[in-house]
Scaffold this motif. Structure first.
Motif, PDB file in Angstrom:
ATOM      1  N   ILE A 171       0.862  -1.179   0.000  1.00  7.76           N
ATOM      2  CA  ILE A 171       0.000   0.000   0.000  1.00  7.76           C
ATOM      3  C   ILE A 171       0.904   1.236   0.000  1.00  7.76           C
ATOM      4  N   ARG A 172       0.742   2.094  -1.008  1.00 12.22           N
ATOM      5  CA  ARG A 172       1.563   3.290  -1.092  1.00 12.22           C
ATOM      6  C   ARG A 172       1.099   4.372  -0.125  1.00 12.22           C
ATOM      7  N   GLY A 173      -0.223   4.455   0.092  1.00 13.71           N
ATOM      8  CA  GLY A 173      -0.698   5.511   0.967  1.00 13.71           C
ATOM      9  C   GLY A 173      -2.201   5.470   1.156  1.00 13.71           C
ATOM     10  N   ILE A 174      -2.714   6.538   1.760  1.00 15.02           N
ATOM     11  CA  ILE A 174      -4.142   6.700   2.030  1.00 15.02           C
ATOM     12  C   ILE A 174      -4.595   7.981   1.342  1.00 15.02           C
ATOM     13  N   ALA A 175      -5.604   7.872   0.493  1.00 12.23           N
ATOM     14  CA  ALA A 175      -6.042   9.033  -0.285  1.00 12.23           C
ATOM     15  C   ALA A 175      -6.762  10.063   0.587  1.00 12.23           C
ATOM     16  N   GLY A 176      -7.629   9.599   1.444  1.00  9.88           N
ATOM     17  CA  GLY A 176      -8.377  10.505   2.318  1.00  9.88           C
ATOM     18  C   GLY A 176      -7.999  10.263   3.764  1.00  9.88           C
ATOM     19  N   VAL A 177      -7.394  11.250   4.401  1.00  9.10           N
ATOM     20  CA  VAL A 177      -6.883  11.088   5.756  1.00  9.10           C
ATOM     21  C   VAL A 177      -7.703  11.934   6.724  1.00  9.10           C
ATOM     22  N   LYS A 178      -8.027  11.355   7.871  1.00  5.40           N
ATOM     23  CA  LYS A 178      -8.673  12.092   8.952  1.00  5.40           C
ATOM     24  C   LYS A 178      -7.612  12.546   9.948  1.00  5.40           C
ATOM     25  N   TYR A 305      -8.736   9.945  -6.690  1.00  3.00           N
ATOM     26  CA  TYR A 305      -7.280   9.844  -6.630  1.00  3.00           C
ATOM     27  C   TYR A 305      -6.842   8.384  -6.549  1.00  3.00           C
ATOM     28  N   ALA A 306      -7.526   7.591  -5.735  1.00  8.78           N
ATOM     29  CA  ALA A 306      -7.169   6.175  -5.624  1.00  8.78           C
ATOM     30  C   ALA A 306      -7.299   5.474  -6.975  1.00  8.78           C
ATOM     31  N   LYS A 307      -8.339   5.812  -7.739  1.00 12.83           N
ATOM     32  CA  LYS A 307      -8.511   5.217  -9.071  1.00 12.83           C
ATOM     33  C   LYS A 307      -7.381   5.636 -10.012  1.00 12.83           C
ATOM     34  N   LEU A 308      -7.024   6.906  -9.979  1.00 10.34           N
ATOM     35  CA  LEU A 308      -5.969   7.410 -10.860  1.00 10.34           C
ATOM     36  C   LEU A 308      -4.630   6.750 -10.543  1.00 10.34           C
ATOM     37  N   MET A 309      -4.315   6.570  -9.273  1.00 16.83           N
ATOM     38  CA  MET A 309      -3.065   5.917  -8.915  1.00 16.83           C
ATOM     39  C   MET A 309      -3.097   4.433  -9.249  1.00 16.83           C
ATOM     40  N   ALA A 310      -4.259   3.814  -9.149  1.00 16.29           N
ATOM     41  CA  ALA A 310      -4.374   2.400  -9.536  1.00 16.29           C
ATOM     42  C   ALA A 310      -4.053   2.209 -11.007  1.00 16.29           C
ATOM     43  N   GLN A 311      -4.382   3.192 -11.839  1.00 16.78           N
ATOM     44  CA  GLN A 311      -4.054   3.123 -13.257  1.00 16.78           C
ATOM     45  C   GLN A 311      -2.552   3.190 -13.503  1.00 16.78           C
ATOM     46  N   GLN A 312      -1.802   3.666 -12.498  1.00 17.96           N
ATOM     47  CA  GLN A 312      -0.343   3.639 -12.557  1.00 17.96           C
ATOM     48  C   GLN A 312       0.217   2.358 -11.938  1.00 17.96           C
ATOM     49  N   GLY A 313      -0.657   1.509 -11.418  1.00 17.65           N
ATOM     50  CA  GLY A 313      -0.206   0.306 -10.742  1.00 17.65           C
ATOM     51  C   GLY A 313       0.164   0.534  -9.290  1.00 17.65           C
ATOM     52  N   VAL A 314      -0.302   1.644  -8.709  1.00 21.90           N
ATOM     53  CA  VAL A 314       0.018   2.005  -7.328  1.00 21.90           C
ATOM     54  C   VAL A 314      -1.274   1.974  -6.502  1.00 21.90           C
ATOM     55  N   THR A 315      -1.219   1.319  -5.339  1.00 19.23           N
ATOM     56  CA  THR A 315      -2.418   1.128  -4.534  1.00 19.23           C
ATOM     57  C   THR A 315      -2.506   2.155  -3.416  1.00 19.23           C
ATOM     58  N   PHE A 316      -3.630   2.872  -3.373  1.00 21.19           N
ATOM     59  CA  PHE A 316      -3.973   3.771  -2.284  1.00 21.19           C
ATOM     60  C   PHE A 316      -5.288   3.321  -1.663  1.00 21.19           C
TER      61      PHE A 316
END
Length: 404
Positions: A171-178, A305-316
């Protein structure tokens, strides 16, 4: 992605690759010259010179803040703002990785501007805004008050690094952080000076008041919720052992998931200060600092954002369900306009977290810079989607209006 999105992505990636060396130099300069809030002159000049060198007209010292700046590209349409932070911490420098925040936001701005330049028929504006003094100084709060975030802003965007080891594998990161709210204040105790050896009974010891207050708050910590925090330091405690201190000053942060709960906790903390003053015969007063509101998640922007990064092969992960007990003045922005504040992991020694010296070392690594640029691609494309897709922009606005 639609064909126009595919073309935009190619322009985004090309712009980032073209400027990678210059961005690395900017990032390194900021990291190697750590500056406290509202004193970020090297960072301000380095970033503005980099923007001017690529042809942008930059407003330096924007909105009456000496180390803020602003540049914009485009016309008509919706407005997307990238927020750049670049202040450091006392003694431990860029141990919060704000050099990477500045780099990713500047990169996102440059890349989205390049995509707009390549699509002259597309309406929309992209702005880079320098937001100084996040570490307690409330730069974004002052910028909000000065009108830097117009009510019709379609999205304010930024990302923050954290330690990769706190995230699940792959997991590269979290798109929405509280993040939680933070209420800040300095506490001043006023007593009466006297010779500590010759006539101590004539004195009223302001240091005793500070120590009593610190002890009282420390005991209070046992009776607060697990998602709340209280922490403080004594900034001034006297000058000489043989002179009873007539003045002391403390600095406290009170964190809670919401401002309302934070205010309730603050009332309990202030009772400790008042009791300390009464017991030592001193008086107490307060110097209030800007309150940081809790950071709200915009589901549309985070999911996109999570969808866009998934298209790069990166998981958020699209969002965090439980709040992190950190705070940011971006929380105030999230209550004013649709906002995106993601977090991504960078490598470093196991156990290193933001605000620790080892995280400063992690923030200067080339690998961390490369990760920030990868995330900036997604930030630029998120901005593109907000500018060009009515469903994304409308969804972001609806989430902003309905978010709790």
């Amino acid at each position: 992605m639609a064909e126009t999105d595919n073309a935009a992505f190619e322009h985004v990636r090309e712009a980032i690759q073209k400027r990678s060396d210059a961005l690395w130099a900017m990032n390194t300069t900021i990291h190697s010259h750590p500056e406290l809030g509202y004193q970020e002159t090297v960072a301000h000049d380095t970033i503005t010179q980099a923007l001017e060198g690529t042809g942008f007209q930059v407003t330096r010292h924007a909105y009456g803040l000496a180390t803020s700046f602003e540049a914009e590209y485009g016309s008509g349409g919706r407005l997307v703002i990238f927020c750049a932070e670049y202040d450091a911490l006392p003694d431990i420098g860029h141990a919060c990785g704000h050099n990477l925040i500045a780099t990713s936001s500047v990169t996102g701005f440059l890349a989205l501007a390049a995509a707009l330049k390549a699509a002259p028929n597309v309406e929309g504006r992209v702005r880079i805004l320098g937001t100084p003094a996040e570490e307690g100084g409330g730069g974004k709060v002052k910028l909000l008050e000065a009108g830097a975030f117009p009510d019709d802003t379609a999205a304010a965007i930024m990302m923050h690094p954290t330690s990769a080891h706190v995230l699940p594998p792959h997991i590269r990161g979290i798109a929405g952080v509280k993040f939680v709210a933070s209420l800040k204040l300095r506490v001043q105790f006023h007593g009466r000076t006297a010779h500590a050896g010759g006539a101590p009974w004539k004195g009223r010891n302001a240091l005793d008041a500070a120590v009593a207050a610190y002890t009282g708050v420390s005991m209070l910590r046992q009776q607060i919720h697990p998602d709340e925090r209280i922490h403080g330091v004594i900034e001034e405690g006297g000058a000489s052992p043989n002179v009873i201190p007539a003045y002391t000053r403390m600095n406290y942060y009170i964190r809670s998931p919401t401002v309302q709960r934070g205010e309730e906790l603050l009332a309990r903390v202030k009772a400790c200060f008042e009791a300390a003053a009464t017991s030592t015969g001193c008086t107490v007063d307060y110097i209030n600092a800007p309150t940081y509101k809790n950071l709200r998640i915009n589901n549309t922007l985070s999911n996109e954002y999570a969808k866009l990064m998934a298209q790069q092969g990166v998981t958020f992960v699209p969002r965090s369900e439980e709040p992190f007990t950190f705070s940011t003045d971006m929380g105030n922005v999230s209550f004013s306009v649709p906002s995106f504040h993601g977090a991504y992991g960078i490598p470093g020694s196991h156990g290193a977290l933001p605000h620790q010296p080892d995280f400063r070392l992690a923030a200067e690594l080339r690998e961390s810079f490369d990760i920030a640029l990868s995330c900036a691609e997604g930030m630029a494309m998120l901005g593109w989607r907000v500018l060009t897709d009515d469903a994304v922009a409308d969804g972001a606005r609806e989430d902003f209006v309905s978010s709790d």
